[in-house]
Design a protein around this motif. Structure first.
Motif, mmCIF file in Angstrom:
data_model
loop_
_atom_site.group_PDB
_atom_site.id
_atom_site.type_symbol
_atom_site.label_atom_id
_atom_site.label_comp_id
_atom_site.label_asym_id
_atom_site.label_seq_id
_atom_site.Cartn_x
_atom_site.Cartn_y
_atom_site.Cartn_z
ATOM 1 N N THR A 10 50.415 -24.544 5.189
ATOM 2 C CA THR A 10 49.766 -24.155 6.436
ATOM 3 C C THR A 10 50.237 -22.776 6.875
ATOM 4 O OG1 THR A 10 49.687 -26.481 7.072
ATOM 5 C CG2 THR A 10 49.360 -24.873 8.825
ATOM 6 N N ASN A 12 51.575 -19.747 8.907
ATOM 7 C CA ASN A 12 52.631 -19.621 9.924
ATOM 8 C C ASN A 12 53.592 -20.808 9.970
ATOM 9 O OD1 ASN A 12 51.699 -17.055 10.860
ATOM 10 N ND2 ASN A 12 50.085 -18.129 11.974
ATOM 11 N N SER A 13 53.599 -21.647 8.950
ATOM 12 C CA SER A 13 54.532 -22.778 8.903
ATOM 13 C C SER A 13 55.859 -22.330 8.292
ATOM 14 C CB SER A 13 53.938 -23.905 8.055
ATOM 15 O OG SER A 13 53.836 -23.488 6.700
ATOM 16 N N GLY A 71 61.038 -25.493 10.989
ATOM 17 C CA GLY A 71 60.290 -25.250 12.218
ATOM 18 C C GLY A 71 59.894 -26.563 12.871
ATOM 19 N N ARG A 73 57.646 -29.634 13.613
ATOM 20 C CA ARG A 73 56.748 -30.401 12.740
ATOM 21 C C ARG A 73 55.697 -31.118 13.542
ATOM 22 N NH1 ARG A 73 61.933 -30.926 11.128
ATOM 23 N NH2 ARG A 73 62.324 -32.761 12.371
ATOM 24 N N ASP A 74 54.505 -31.216 12.966
ATOM 25 C CA ASP A 74 53.469 -32.078 13.539
ATOM 26 C C ASP A 74 53.832 -33.504 13.170
ATOM 27 O OD1 ASP A 74 52.037 -29.922 14.466
ATOM 28 O OD2 ASP A 74 50.787 -29.790 12.662
#
Length: 75
Positions: A10, A12-13, A71, A73-74
Motif C-alpha cells: 500500500t 505510504n505504508s 506504522g 495498522r488497519d
C-alpha cells in the motif's frame, strides 16, 4: 521453504517506505523465522507502532535485510 509472500504494498505504508515489493518473501521478522502469512500477521500485530525491526526477504533469489519502521495498522 516457509515465509510469507507479499501480494500488495500500500502506498505510504511502512512496507512502501521500506521499499518492500510485491512478490518479496519475508522469511524473518525481528529475529523470528516466519512460517506463513498468518505467522507474519501475528508478529506484526505484536510489534509496537514506531518500533524499528529488521526484516529478511528473498527477492529474485537474493537474501536482503531491510529495516522497517512500524506504522499504524488497519485492523
Amino acid at each position: 521453504p516457509g515465509g510469507a509472500r507479499i501480494k500488495l504494498v500500500t502506498e505510504n505504508s511502512a512496507a512502501a517506505n521500506a521499499e518492500l515489493r510485491p512478490s518479496d518473501v519475508i522469511v524473518q521478522f525481528d529475529g523470528v523465522k516466519i512460517e506463513d502469512d498468518n505467522h507474519l500477521i501475528n508478529q506484526v500485530k505484536l510489534t509496537p507502532v514506531g518500533a524499528s525491526v529488521e526484516v529478511v526477504v528473498w527477492r529474485n533469489t537474493r537474501r536482503i535485510v531491510i529495516q522497517v519502521q512500524m506504522g499504524v495498522r488497519d485492523e
